[in-house]
Design a protein around this motif. Structure first.
Motif, PDB file in Angstrom:
ATOM      1  N   ASP A 222       0.826  -1.219   0.000  1.00 23.17           N
ATOM      2  CA  ASP A 222       0.000   0.000   0.000  1.00 23.17           C
ATOM      3  C   ASP A 222       0.857   1.264   0.000  1.00 23.17           C
ATOM      4  OD1 ASP A 222      -2.401  -1.455   0.082  1.00 23.17           O
ATOM      5  OD2 ASP A 222      -2.268  -1.664   2.249  1.00 23.17           O
ATOM      6  N   ALA A 223       1.846   1.278  -0.870  1.00 20.05           N
ATOM      7  CA  ALA A 223       2.762   2.418  -0.930  1.00 20.05           C
ATOM      8  C   ALA A 223       2.254   3.471  -1.897  1.00 20.05           C
ATOM      9  CB  ALA A 223       4.148   1.957  -1.344  1.00 20.05           C
ATOM     10  N   GLY A 224       2.542   4.741  -1.574  1.00 20.37           N
ATOM     11  CA  GLY A 224       2.234   5.806  -2.521  1.00 20.37           C
ATOM     12  C   GLY A 224       3.216   5.819  -3.678  1.00 20.37           C
ATOM     13  N   GLY A 225       4.467   5.448  -3.390  1.00 21.51           N
ATOM     14  CA  GLY A 225       5.497   5.376  -4.427  1.00 21.51           C
ATOM     15  C   GLY A 225       6.463   4.251  -4.123  1.00 21.51           C
ATOM     16  N   SER A 226       6.960   3.584  -5.148  1.00 22.62           N
ATOM     17  CA  SER A 226       7.900   2.465  -4.984  1.00 22.62           C
ATOM     18  C   SER A 226       8.984   2.574  -6.043  1.00 22.62           C
ATOM     19  CB  SER A 226       7.180   1.117  -5.115  1.00 22.62           C
ATOM     20  OG  SER A 226       6.148   0.999  -4.161  1.00 22.62           O
ATOM     21  N   LEU A 227      10.185   2.137  -5.676  1.00 20.82           N
ATOM     22  CA  LEU A 227      11.325   2.249  -6.581  1.00 20.82           C
ATOM     23  C   LEU A 227      12.299   1.107  -6.316  1.00 20.82           C
ATOM     24  CD1 LEU A 227      13.079   3.947  -8.601  1.00 20.82           C
ATOM     25  CD2 LEU A 227      13.980   5.151  -6.605  1.00 20.82           C
ATOM     26  N   ILE A 228      12.783   0.505  -7.395  1.00 22.89           N
ATOM     27  CA  ILE A 228      13.863  -0.482  -7.298  1.00 22.89           C
ATOM     28  C   ILE A 228      15.013   0.014  -8.156  1.00 22.89           C
ATOM     29  CG2 ILE A 228      14.595  -2.823  -7.894  1.00 22.89           C
ATOM     30  CD1 ILE A 228      11.865  -3.834  -7.118  1.00 22.89           C
ATOM     31  N   LEU A 238      19.864   0.826 -13.076  1.00 22.65           N
ATOM     32  CA  LEU A 238      18.596   0.463 -13.710  1.00 22.65           C
ATOM     33  C   LEU A 238      17.483   0.813 -12.738  1.00 22.65           C
ATOM     34  CD1 LEU A 238      19.640  -3.058 -15.067  1.00 22.65           C
ATOM     35  CD2 LEU A 238      19.753  -0.860 -16.243  1.00 22.65           C
ATOM     36  N   LEU A 239      16.599   1.743 -13.134  1.00 23.04           N
ATOM     37  CA  LEU A 239      15.539   2.241 -12.268  1.00 23.04           C
ATOM     38  C   LEU A 239      14.183   1.707 -12.708  1.00 23.04           C
ATOM     39  CD1 LEU A 239      16.721   5.946 -12.062  1.00 23.04           C
ATOM     40  CD2 LEU A 239      16.820   4.288 -10.207  1.00 23.04           C
ATOM     41  N   HIS A 240      13.416   1.211 -11.742  1.00 24.50           N
ATOM     42  CA  HIS A 240      12.052   0.748 -11.999  1.00 24.50           C
ATOM     43  C   HIS A 240      11.171   1.354 -10.907  1.00 24.50           C
ATOM     44  CE1 HIS A 240      13.555  -2.420 -14.766  1.00 24.50           C
ATOM     45  NE2 HIS A 240      14.588  -2.378 -13.952  1.00 24.50           N
ATOM     46  N   SER A 241      10.149   2.124 -11.293  1.00 21.44           N
ATOM     47  CA  SER A 241       9.339   2.810 -10.287  1.00 21.44           C
ATOM     48  C   SER A 241       7.855   2.669 -10.581  1.00 21.44           C
ATOM     49  CB  SER A 241       9.713   4.299 -10.218  1.00 21.44           C
ATOM     50  OG  SER A 241       9.420   4.946 -11.444  1.00 21.44           O
ATOM     51  N   ARG A 242       7.057   2.859  -9.523  1.00 25.56           N
ATOM     52  CA  ARG A 242       5.595   2.852  -9.628  1.00 25.56           C
ATOM     53  C   ARG A 242       5.038   3.902  -8.671  1.00 25.56           C
ATOM     54  NH1 ARG A 242       6.182   0.396 -13.503  1.00 25.56           N
ATOM     55  NH2 ARG A 242       5.085  -1.399 -14.374  1.00 25.56           N
ATOM     56  N   GLY A 243       3.879   4.454  -9.018  1.00 26.02           N
ATOM     57  CA  GLY A 243       3.235   5.413  -8.153  1.00 26.02           C
ATOM     58  C   GLY A 243       3.888   6.785  -8.218  1.00 26.02           C
ATOM     59  N   VAL A 244       3.647   7.579  -7.169  1.00 20.61           N
ATOM     60  CA  VAL A 244       4.152   8.950  -7.104  1.00 20.61           C
ATOM     61  C   VAL A 244       5.265   9.012  -6.066  1.00 20.61           C
ATOM     62  CG1 VAL A 244       3.580  11.348  -6.637  1.00 20.61           C
ATOM     63  CG2 VAL A 244       1.893   9.865  -7.736  1.00 20.61           C
ATOM     64  N   LEU A 245       6.454   9.350  -6.506  1.00 17.57           N
ATOM     65  CA  LEU A 245       7.596   9.487  -5.607  1.00 17.57           C
ATOM     66  C   LEU A 245       7.743  10.943  -5.165  1.00 17.57           C
ATOM     67  CD1 LEU A 245      10.114   7.250  -7.573  1.00 17.57           C
ATOM     68  CD2 LEU A 245       9.073   6.696  -5.362  1.00 17.57           C
ATOM     69  N   CYS A 306       7.508   4.234  -0.155  1.00 16.66           N
ATOM     70  CA  CYS A 306       7.281   5.416   0.680  1.00 16.66           C
ATOM     71  C   CYS A 306       5.808   5.822   0.684  1.00 16.66           C
ATOM     72  CB  CYS A 306       8.139   6.578   0.190  1.00 16.66           C
ATOM     73  SG  CYS A 306       7.680   7.208  -1.436  1.00 16.66           S
ATOM     74  N   ASN A 307       5.495   6.699   1.660  1.00 18.55           N
ATOM     75  CA  ASN A 307       4.175   7.345   1.770  1.00 18.55           C
ATOM     76  C   ASN A 307       3.040   6.331   1.733  1.00 18.55           C
ATOM     77  OD1 ASN A 307       5.631   9.702   1.843  1.00 18.55           O
ATOM     78  ND2 ASN A 307       5.113  10.328  -0.246  1.00 18.55           N
ATOM     79  N   ARG A 308       2.981   5.505   2.773  1.00 19.67           N
ATOM     80  CA  ARG A 308       1.940   4.480   2.841  1.00 19.67           C
ATOM     81  C   ARG A 308       0.562   5.124   2.817  1.00 19.67           C
ATOM     82  NH1 ARG A 308       0.863  -0.476   6.950  1.00 19.67           N
ATOM     83  NH2 ARG A 308       0.149  -1.919   5.345  1.00 19.67           N
ATOM     84  N   THR A 309      -0.355   4.510   2.100  1.00 17.07           N
ATOM     85  CA  THR A 309      -1.682   5.094   1.873  1.00 17.07           C
ATOM     86  C   THR A 309      -2.522   5.085   3.150  1.00 17.07           C
ATOM     87  OG1 THR A 309      -2.505   2.954   1.123  1.00 17.07           O
ATOM     88  CG2 THR A 309      -1.657   4.451  -0.556  1.00 17.07           C
ATOM     89  N   HIS A 310      -3.582   5.918   3.133  1.00 15.08           N
ATOM     90  CA  HIS A 310      -4.562   6.015   4.221  1.00 15.08           C
ATOM     91  C   HIS A 310      -3.927   6.395   5.552  1.00 15.08           C
ATOM     92  CE1 HIS A 310      -7.151   4.188   1.282  1.00 15.08           C
ATOM     93  NE2 HIS A 310      -6.472   3.056   1.293  1.00 15.08           N
ATOM     94  N   GLY A 311      -2.796   7.105   5.495  1.00 17.61           N
ATOM     95  CA  GLY A 311      -2.163   7.572   6.718  1.00 17.61           C
ATOM     96  C   GLY A 311      -1.560   6.484   7.585  1.00 17.61           C
ATOM     97  N   GLN A 312      -1.413   5.279   7.029  1.00 19.13           N
ATOM     98  CA  GLN A 312      -0.859   4.177   7.814  1.00 19.13           C
ATOM     99  C   GLN A 312       0.656   4.313   7.963  1.00 19.13           C
ATOM    100  OE1 GLN A 312      -2.899   0.191   6.744  1.00 19.13           O
ATOM    101  NE2 GLN A 312      -2.958   1.364   4.847  1.00 19.13           N
ATOM    102  N   GLU A 313       1.186   3.623   8.969  1.00 20.46           N
ATOM    103  CA  GLU A 313       2.628   3.572   9.164  1.00 20.46           C
ATOM    104  C   GLU A 313       3.180   2.271   8.590  1.00 20.46           C
ATOM    105  OE1 GLU A 313       3.559   4.017  13.275  1.00 20.46           O
ATOM    106  OE2 GLU A 313       2.890   6.113  13.372  1.00 20.46           O
ATOM    107  N   PHE A 314       4.439   2.292   8.208  1.00 20.77           N
ATOM    108  CA  PHE A 314       5.126   1.061   7.822  1.00 20.77           C
ATOM    109  C   PHE A 314       5.562   0.326   9.085  1.00 20.77           C
ATOM    110  CE2 PHE A 314       6.047   3.468   3.823  1.00 20.77           C
ATOM    111  CZ  PHE A 314       5.436   2.568   2.950  1.00 20.77           C
ATOM    112  N   GLY A 315       5.474  -1.009   9.045  1.00 23.20           N
ATOM    113  CA  GLY A 315       5.847  -1.811  10.202  1.00 23.20           C
ATOM    114  C   GLY A 315       6.726  -2.980   9.833  1.00 23.20           C
TER     115      GLY A 315
END
Length: 554
Positions: A222-228, A238-245, A306-315
């Motif tokens: 449930d990330a707002g943005g992801s990057l490898i 080599l960059l691979h991304s999804r969502g909004v960083l 980064c920026n987990r959706t719905h205001g959640q925290e990463f755990g």
């Protein structure tokens, strides 16, 4: 026992959150259905009446109000005014405490009190405050069934037990829904790890695997943005991304430098970044997980969400899963590098063999490479898969490697060979086969090396195979080898013109060569002529590809 003051403050059902409003109304309706008694609702912390469809004028005597805060079980109160009050406490989803209250005439009251048409004075006041007419109030009071306090107590106790059982069921259903969601999420995680394990072909490299990872990982955590980010062998990122960083993908390395003192033996998890100095540098970054892609001491890149959706925290759950993905990627990248190193060694070996053969027989220099190119073009016209075309090409390069074991005097003889000398030359397919058969990565090209001198009618060598018993690779190489051998200059003759070669091909179909392969040659003859016209000995590499692009994995 006097009734005391009537509570006037009310909360409309519309003022409550939708879920709370629905639960309060539902609980009151269920209590009324279970007991046959009228009820209204009160919020315990504020003692405010919650309007419930006008079942009865809200009225809370002092004796009830004083005990509301401590009320944990159903309770009834009997007053001197000939009334029985009762209350059933309950909670809604947000843990706010309410009580369902009500009252009826008491069966213990004197006959004169109970049968009077006029309600008690305090009820008249409460009804007036609630906007009830005198007629409505008299009708309500006369329709109420008088019950003893003991009967009321039993009714509300049974109703409360029913509510408790329902709450337990609802709680179990909620827990089941939660477990189901967790199982679904776990299944998706396992499914991703399974898909990764199925795509660990070292010959494909990390690009497609990283793209699969970032697509699935982005949704699972449930990330707002992801990057490898992966560092390949040429030191490119080599960059691979999804969502909004919250920054440009290439700025990830700048962020990583902020944590130069981190040991990186486990994932780095940061929540509430906005309240830190890092948040000042990255104002759009709320929280993140950063995991190194590494195998042993070899660090190959990073996984970042980064920026987990719905205001959640990463755990720890998200961090553990990302760490598993990073471990698989790290192992794959390292294995890919080791595979490529092995492939480079094998390609170097192939080049050395071809160079050694060219050095032994300078008159046929470039022959193997031209045969490989022609054979691959014929195979392409026959719509063979790309993997088979690579095998044909490599087998073409090595088809004459057995000539290393032939006496140089025979190979360099300027005149025609004697029968004995020709028999010695005929051994080269078997010699080549024996040289290469110990190399596991070259097993798939051996049929072309061993059988490219078989004739379609079974008169060839070394195994005298005929027709479809001859491997297709060898049948294609036979045509390509014949074409280049007839067209090349020899010490004892000049190369034949293309017209003469094709006349021999037509006469030799079904005897020396497979007719389908001959047909394929004629279908792409213009391309083959172009191969001959553009081939360069000085270039030392194929015109439309190089050995470095060949996959030796099977």
């Amino acid at each position: 026992m006097p009734l005391g003051t009537v509570v006037r403050s009310e909360i409309s059902m519309s003022d409550l959150p939708a879920v709370a409003s629905e639960q309060v109304a539902g609980t009151v309706d269920e209590l009324r259905a279970c007991t046959g008694l009228p009820f209204f609702a009160v919020r315990i912390d504020s003692r405010c009446v919650v309007e419930v469809a006008g079942q009865l004028p809200p009225m809370i005597p002092d004796c009830v109000r004083e005990e509301l805060q401590q009320l944990t079980h159903p309770k009834k109160w009997e007053t001197n005014a000939g009334m029985v009050f009762y209350a059933v406490p309950f909670c809604v989803e947000n843990r706010t405490r309410y009580a369902a209250l009500g009252y009826i005439p008491s069966a213990k009251a004197s006959v004169a009190q109970v049968t009077r048409c006029e309600p008690p004075a305090d009820l008249i006041i409460a009804g007036s405050q609630a906007g009830w007419s005198a007629r409505q109030l008299r009708h309500f009071w006369n329709e109420c069934e008088a019950l003893s306090g003991n009967v009321v107590e039993r009714l509300i106790t049974l109703a409360a037990e029913h509510l408790s059982g329902r709450s337990a069921r609802l709680r179990l259903e909620d827990e089941l829904d939660h477990v189901t969601c967790q199982l679904d999420h776990t299944y998706e995680e396992i499914s991703l790890l399974h898909d990764l394990s199925r795509n660990l072909q070292v010959s494909q490299g990390p690009t497609s695997l990283a793209d699969l990872c970032v697509r699935r990982l982005h949704a699972l955590v449930d990330a707002g943005g992801s990057l490898i980010l992966i560092n390949d062998r040429s030191r490119r990122n080599l960059l691979h991304s999804r969502g909004v960083l919250p920054f440009e993908p290439r700025e990830l390395e700048t962020l990583i430098e902020s944590f130069s003192d981190v040991e990186w033996s486990r994932p780095l998890v940061r929540n509430h970044v906005g309240k830190t100095l890092l948040g000042a540098d990255y104002p759009r970054l709320s929280n993140f997980i950063l995991v190194p892609i590494q195998e042993g001491q070899h660090r190959k890149g990073w996984v970042f969400c980064c920026n987990r959706t719905h205001g959640q925290e990463f755990g720890t759950v998200e961090a553990g899963f990302m760490n598993s993905v990073a471990t698989i990627l790290g192992t794959h990248v390292r294995n890919t590098e080791l595979y490529q190193q092995n492939q480079d060694l094998l390609i170097g070996f192939v080049r050395s063999l071809v160079s050694s053969l060219d050095a032994k027989d300078p008159y046929t220099r470039g022959h193997s490479e031209r045969v490989a190119l022609i054979a691959r073009r014929i195979g392409k016209h026959m719509k063979l898969p790309e993997g088979d075309l690579r095998d044909i090409y490599l087998s073409g390069l090595l088809h004459d490697v057995g000539k290393i074991g032939i006496d140089d005097r025979i190979l360099r003889k300027p005149g025609r060979l004697t029968d004995a000398e020709f028999e010695a030359v005929k051994a080269h397919p078997t010699i080549g086969y024996n040289i290469l058969k110990g190399l596991s990565n070259l097993q798939h090209i051996l049929p072309g090396v061993r059988n490219h001198h078989e004739n379609f009618d079974g008169t060839g060598y070394p195994d005298k195979l005929a027709g479809d018993d001859i491997p297709l690779m060898a049948r294609i190489l036979a045509v390509a080898d014949g074409y280049d051998a007839m067209g090349s200059d020899r010490p004892y003759r000049k190369g034949m013109p293309n017209q003469k070669i094709e006349e021999i091909f037509r006469k030799g179909r079904n005897e020396q060569w497979d007719p389908n392969v001959i047909d394929a040659y004629f279908a792409c003859r213009e391309d083959i002529l172009n191969i001959y016209a553009t081939y360069s000995l000085e270039a030392g590499a194929p015109i439309d590809g190089s050995l470095s692009t060949i996959s030796l994995d099977r």
